[in-house]
Design an enzyme around this catalytic site. Sequence first.
Site, PDB file in Angstrom:
ATOM      1  N   CYS A   1      -0.407  -5.671   4.864  1.00 42.38           N
ATOM      2  CA  CYS A   1      -0.534  -4.571   4.135  1.00 42.38           C
ATOM      3  C   CYS A   1       0.841  -3.761   3.963  1.00 42.38           C
ATOM      4  O   CYS A   1       0.906  -2.797   3.313  1.00 42.38           O
ATOM      5  CB  CYS A   1      -1.661  -3.477   4.742  1.00 42.38           C
ATOM      6  SG  CYS A   1      -3.335  -4.176   4.623  1.00 42.38           S
TER       7      CYS A   1
ATOM      8  N   ASP B   1     -10.446   6.580  -2.271  1.00 42.37           N
ATOM      9  CA  ASP B   1     -11.508   6.196  -1.309  1.00 42.37           C
ATOM     10  C   ASP B   1     -11.235   4.426  -1.272  1.00 42.37           C
ATOM     11  O   ASP B   1     -10.319   3.913  -1.958  1.00 42.37           O
ATOM     12  CB  ASP B   1     -12.687   6.250  -1.891  1.00 42.37           C
ATOM     13  CG  ASP B   1     -13.156   7.852  -1.854  1.00 42.37           C
ATOM     14  OD1 ASP B   1     -13.522   8.200  -0.610  1.00 42.37           O
ATOM     15  OD2 ASP B   1     -13.375   8.307  -2.534  1.00 42.37           O
TER      16      ASP B   1
ATOM     17  N   SER C   1      -8.067 -19.304  -8.046  1.00 42.83           N
ATOM     18  CA  SER C   1      -6.638 -19.698  -7.514  1.00 42.83           C
ATOM     19  C   SER C   1      -5.815 -19.817  -8.538  1.00 42.83           C
ATOM     20  O   SER C   1      -6.065 -20.105  -9.545  1.00 42.83           O
ATOM     21  CB  SER C   1      -6.835 -21.177  -6.729  1.00 42.83           C
ATOM     22  OG  SER C   1      -7.218 -21.881  -7.486  1.00 42.83           O
TER      23      SER C   1
END
Length: 331
Positions: free
Chosen positions: A15, A50, A142
Amino acid sequence: MNAIRLTQYGTGGGCSCKIPPGELEDLVAGLTPPPSATAGRILLGIDQGDDAAVLQMEGEGRAIVATTDFFTPVVDDPYDFGRIAATNALSDVYAVGGEPVIALNLLGWPRGVLPLELAREVLRGGSAMAQVAGCHLAGGHSIDDPHPKYGLAVTGLADPGRLLRVDAGEPGLPLTLTKPLGLGVLNTRHKATGEVFPEAVATMTTLNRDASRLALATGIRCATDVTGFGLLGHLYKLARASGVTAVVHSAAVPYLDGAREAIRDGYVSGGSRRNLDWVSPHGDFGDLPEDELLLLADAQTSGGLLVAGEIPGFPVIGELVPRGEHLLIVK
């Protein structure tokens, strides 16, 4: 294949490779479409940042939760990378109080550079976590990509009257954190040195399912998960959306073993520094040293829930108070 280090084949990792929070908010500003004749009603979207979108269909007692998340390798082991990325994507559903029901794979792979056998291990890891979550995993998409990437697009269900949202915080509520911090600095050290941190992997592959269910069972209505924007970044968004000030007691915040040593040795991602720069104009951090603040802003991958309320068995790290001059106060 055991000698291949996946973290060396992508920029950033986990992240921490997110677009910086300030830039992202500018990017999506004004993109919310006006109400239309489209079926259903959006209960949660991008207005407050959110964790997932929630749609209530007319005449339905349940709401649909939709989210997606993917990133470049955060660990070298392909199976663990798949498990971590899947756990992180599933977390967005738990963070709004939902339960995942079906997911699709999202895979980017440099097929001319890395063996497809490694990609299979990544997919196997994702499948394993979907099974733990009781969520169907059916197909996906993919592409041939210069950098390996993996994640999930997840659909879940929720009770529209019992959602966890970032704008429902109120003064007087305690703040609970359900996973320790330090994932970012440990992952940065892993990428630089190859040193493996089993506790960090175990934390990143722990579903937020139980914490989410406990939060709902105790009547909690405000929560978010702690991922790429760090504790301070996600808490700032919660405080801003709820119209309150958030107070963090730094001594109460739990950390993984080795996190302080990693920050001491300089293993800080660029994403963590950007997080701190983003929230600093809105915070009163007293005389806390920079290393302490960088840990609080550390870009987490598959972190825990940050809950406005108390959940038995998890540490309380602060509280919400009436809105003052600063949105964040760290003591």
